[in-house]
Design an enzyme around this catalytic site. Structure first.
Site, PDB file in Angstrom:
ATOM      1  N   SER A  81       0.809  -1.216   0.000  1.00  0.00           N
ATOM      2  CA  SER A  81       0.000   0.000   0.000  1.00  0.00           C
ATOM      3  C   SER A  81       0.850   1.276   0.000  1.00  0.00           C
ATOM      4  O   SER A  81       0.320   2.377  -0.089  1.00  0.00           O
ATOM      5  CB  SER A  81      -0.941   0.013   1.210  1.00  0.00           C
ATOM      6  OG  SER A  81      -0.183   0.092   2.399  1.00  0.00           O
ATOM      7  N   ASN A  82       2.175   1.137   0.134  1.00  0.00           N
ATOM      8  CA  ASN A  82       3.064   2.312   0.074  1.00  0.00           C
ATOM      9  C   ASN A  82       3.348   2.736  -1.368  1.00  0.00           C
ATOM     10  O   ASN A  82       3.692   3.880  -1.641  1.00  0.00           O
ATOM     11  CB  ASN A  82       4.434   2.010   0.714  1.00  0.00           C
ATOM     12  CG  ASN A  82       4.366   1.633   2.179  1.00  0.00           C
ATOM     13  OD1 ASN A  82       5.166   0.836   2.641  1.00  0.00           O
ATOM     14  ND2 ASN A  82       3.427   2.190   2.917  1.00  0.00           N
ATOM     15  N   ASN A 143       2.998  11.444  11.772  1.00  0.00           N
ATOM     16  CA  ASN A 143       2.221  11.426  13.013  1.00  0.00           C
ATOM     17  C   ASN A 143       2.594  12.622  13.887  1.00  0.00           C
ATOM     18  O   ASN A 143       3.701  13.154  13.797  1.00  0.00           O
ATOM     19  CB  ASN A 143       2.459  10.113  13.767  1.00  0.00           C
ATOM     20  CG  ASN A 143       3.915   9.946  14.153  1.00  0.00           C
ATOM     21  OD1 ASN A 143       4.351  10.477  15.170  1.00  0.00           O
ATOM     22  ND2 ASN A 143       4.693   9.253  13.324  1.00  0.00           N
ATOM     23  N   CYS A 201      -2.837   9.169   6.943  1.00  0.00           N
ATOM     24  CA  CYS A 201      -3.035   8.718   5.555  1.00  0.00           C
ATOM     25  C   CYS A 201      -3.688   7.334   5.494  1.00  0.00           C
ATOM     26  O   CYS A 201      -4.484   7.056   4.603  1.00  0.00           O
ATOM     27  CB  CYS A 201      -1.706   8.675   4.799  1.00  0.00           C
ATOM     28  SG  CYS A 201      -1.023  10.306   4.458  1.00  0.00           S
ATOM     29  N   CYS A 354     -14.070  -1.583  12.131  1.00  0.00           N
ATOM     30  CA  CYS A 354     -13.890  -0.706  10.975  1.00  0.00           C
ATOM     31  C   CYS A 354     -12.644  -1.208  10.241  1.00  0.00           C
ATOM     32  O   CYS A 354     -12.372  -2.401  10.259  1.00  0.00           O
ATOM     33  CB  CYS A 354     -13.771   0.758  11.397  1.00  0.00           C
ATOM     34  SG  CYS A 354     -12.359   1.089  12.441  1.00  0.00           S
TER      35      CYS A 354
END
Lengths: 396, 81
Positions: A81-82, A143, A201, A354
């Site tokens: 996913s990067n 963060n 993100c 979730c």
């Protein structure tokens, strides 16, 4: 007069081979740069905190531009996913430490760059020792704790901190440097937002190109400081809205009462930034009101296998259903949970999930206020379910 | 006077919109304007201590006196990288 942050004596020490003269020729022929400026670049040492969305373009372009020493701090491993935005890493790098693939890519871009790797988290314990070797620090972290840490450490070490951040289609950049007359991060945001209130993100998503734009601005600002050129973003916050394709800038002022860079600082050494910003999603959602009732994905599986009656509540958005779902779950997006609480079967235990456990923690809190008592947050969300229980559920 | 208030980044999600047209009396301050905005978008209130308020090309304090035509921007901190 030159305002470079690299002093002349150091810049003079750089030697250039014929190969380097060709490599940097498009710089060397600009009157603003010349060989003298390129020597400053070669003498300079830049630290990138994070080798991700922002760190990728920043490090790659600074390397190509001929910065002498690049330090990279990142403890992560490359994830699929990067790759949509972190161009330092390629498909074959998935699973490798990010700094290994970063080093390979930078060496290929420019073998003259000395790359220093810090395969660790940037913490209060190591920050000052790492920063002292550098002239400029680029904050490409993801963060709030690291952002406050990197700003405070740069104030104490008197190093410029080039800030960039991204959210979906929006990005921001500025230069923090109280010793050069500008503000620090705390002058803008003395207190962190409530923990977990601002999505990162992974939670909110980001247009892959966006950190490219912002990271390259950070790289440009670093080069300008090194060359002593132009007007830096010191004292200005640049905001970029990719959907409107508009830039807007705001003047920033130093806060004379800033606890770190103000006239009478009350914070004179690094703190515990995790604590300062509030730590986990669980603590976030409860706003410090104590631990939320939760269960692990293993426990959920055990109950499902044993056919223990339970209500499985999915509080993601409808468009996330087609990415991945858990059988038998009822979908009520977080924003509708309060109004639709009546639709949830509260005779059985209710397990809420979730994507990663942040939104569901908030939903549990909302439902507790609506009188639910037998309600649990699924730790790690559907992502943990996919990773640890059912690989047939795609990760996203 | 009428002012256009733009929501930035995550505040668009919080309010479900990207701007708001507010009417405030002459001589109103940023704090007065925020009271009007929060009245319309109550969920914003919990963000109060972390919102930067831009008026035109400057970030301003809550006691800043608004002028007709000021473009107001409400900006939250952003962490992503």
């Amino acid at each position: 007069m030159n305002n470079s942050i690299i002093d002349d004596a150091r810049a003079q020490q750089s030697d250039f081979s014929a190969e380097e003269r060709s490599r940097y020729s498009r710089h060397l022929i600009m009157p603003e740069v010349t060989l003298a400026g390129q020597k400053r670049l070669k003498a300079s040492r830049v630290l990138c905190i994070g080798a991700g969305g922002l760190g990728s373009p920043t490090a790659l372009y600074l390397a190509a531009a001929g910065v002498g020493t690049l330090g990279l701090v990142d403890a992560d491993v490359v994830d699929l996913s990067n790759l949509q935005r972190q161009l330092l890493h390629g498909t074959s790098d998935v699973g490798r430490p990010k700094l290994d693939s970063a080093q390979d890519r930078i060496r290929e871009a420019n073998p003259h760059v000395e790359v220093q790797l810090y395969p660790t988290r940037f913490t209060s314990e190591n920050a000052m020792q790492i920063i002292e070797h550098y002239d400029v620090v680029i904050d490409g972290s993801d963060n709030f704790p690291t952002r406050y840490l990197s700003s405070d450490a740069c104030v104490f070490a008197r190093k410029p901190n080039i800030y960039g951040s991204v959210f979906r289609f929006d990005g921001q950049a500025t230069v923090f440097a109280p010793h050069l007359g500008g503000p620090c991060y705390r002058c803008l945001f003395p207190e962190p937002p409530p923990a977990g209130a601002v999505p990162n993100c992974a939670e909110a998503g980001v247009l892959g190109v966006l950190p490219g734009v912002i990271g390259m601005m950070q790289a440009i600002e670093a080069i300008k400081l090194i060359l002593g050129l132009g007007d830096s973003l010191l004292g200005r916050l640049l905001h970029f809205d990719a959907l409107k394709m508009k830039f807007r800038e705001f003047k920033l002022r130093r806060d004379p009462e800033c606890p770190v860079c103000g006239e009478q600082p009350t914070i004179t050494e690094l703190q515990d930034y995790e604590l300062f910003c509030g730590a986990t999603p669980q603590e976030v959602a409860t706003n410090g009101a104590g631990r939320l009732p939760s269960i692990s994905v293993q426990e959920l599986k055990r109950r499902r296998v044993a056919r223990t009656p339970l209500t499985l509540l999915d509080v993601r958005e409808p468009y996330e259903l087609e990415l991945a779902q858990i059988d038998g779950a009822k979908l009520i997006p977080l924003g509708e949970v309060e109004d639709r609480a009546g639709e949830i079967d509260r005779a059985k235990d209710v397990v809420v999930f979730c994507h990663a456990g942040v939104r569901s923690a908030r939903a549990v809190q909302i439902l507790q206020r609506s009188g639910f008592t037998n309600i649990y947050n699924l730790e790690g969300g559907i992502d943990a379910w996919s990773e640890q229980i059912d690989p047939a559920v795609p990760r996203y | 006077m009428n002012l256009r208030v733009q929501f930035f980044s995550h505040l668009k999600d919080v309010t479900g919109s990207d701007e708001f047209h507010a009417h405030v009396p002459e001589g109103a301050s940023v704090a007065d304007l925020l009271t009007v905005v929060y009245g319309q978008h109550p969920k914003l209130r919990s963000w109060d201590s972390s919102i930067l308020v831009g008026a035109g090309v400057e970030f301003v304090d809550r006691d800043y006196l608004l002028k007709e035509g000021d473009e107001i921007a409400l900006m939250p901190p952003v962490q992503g990288g």
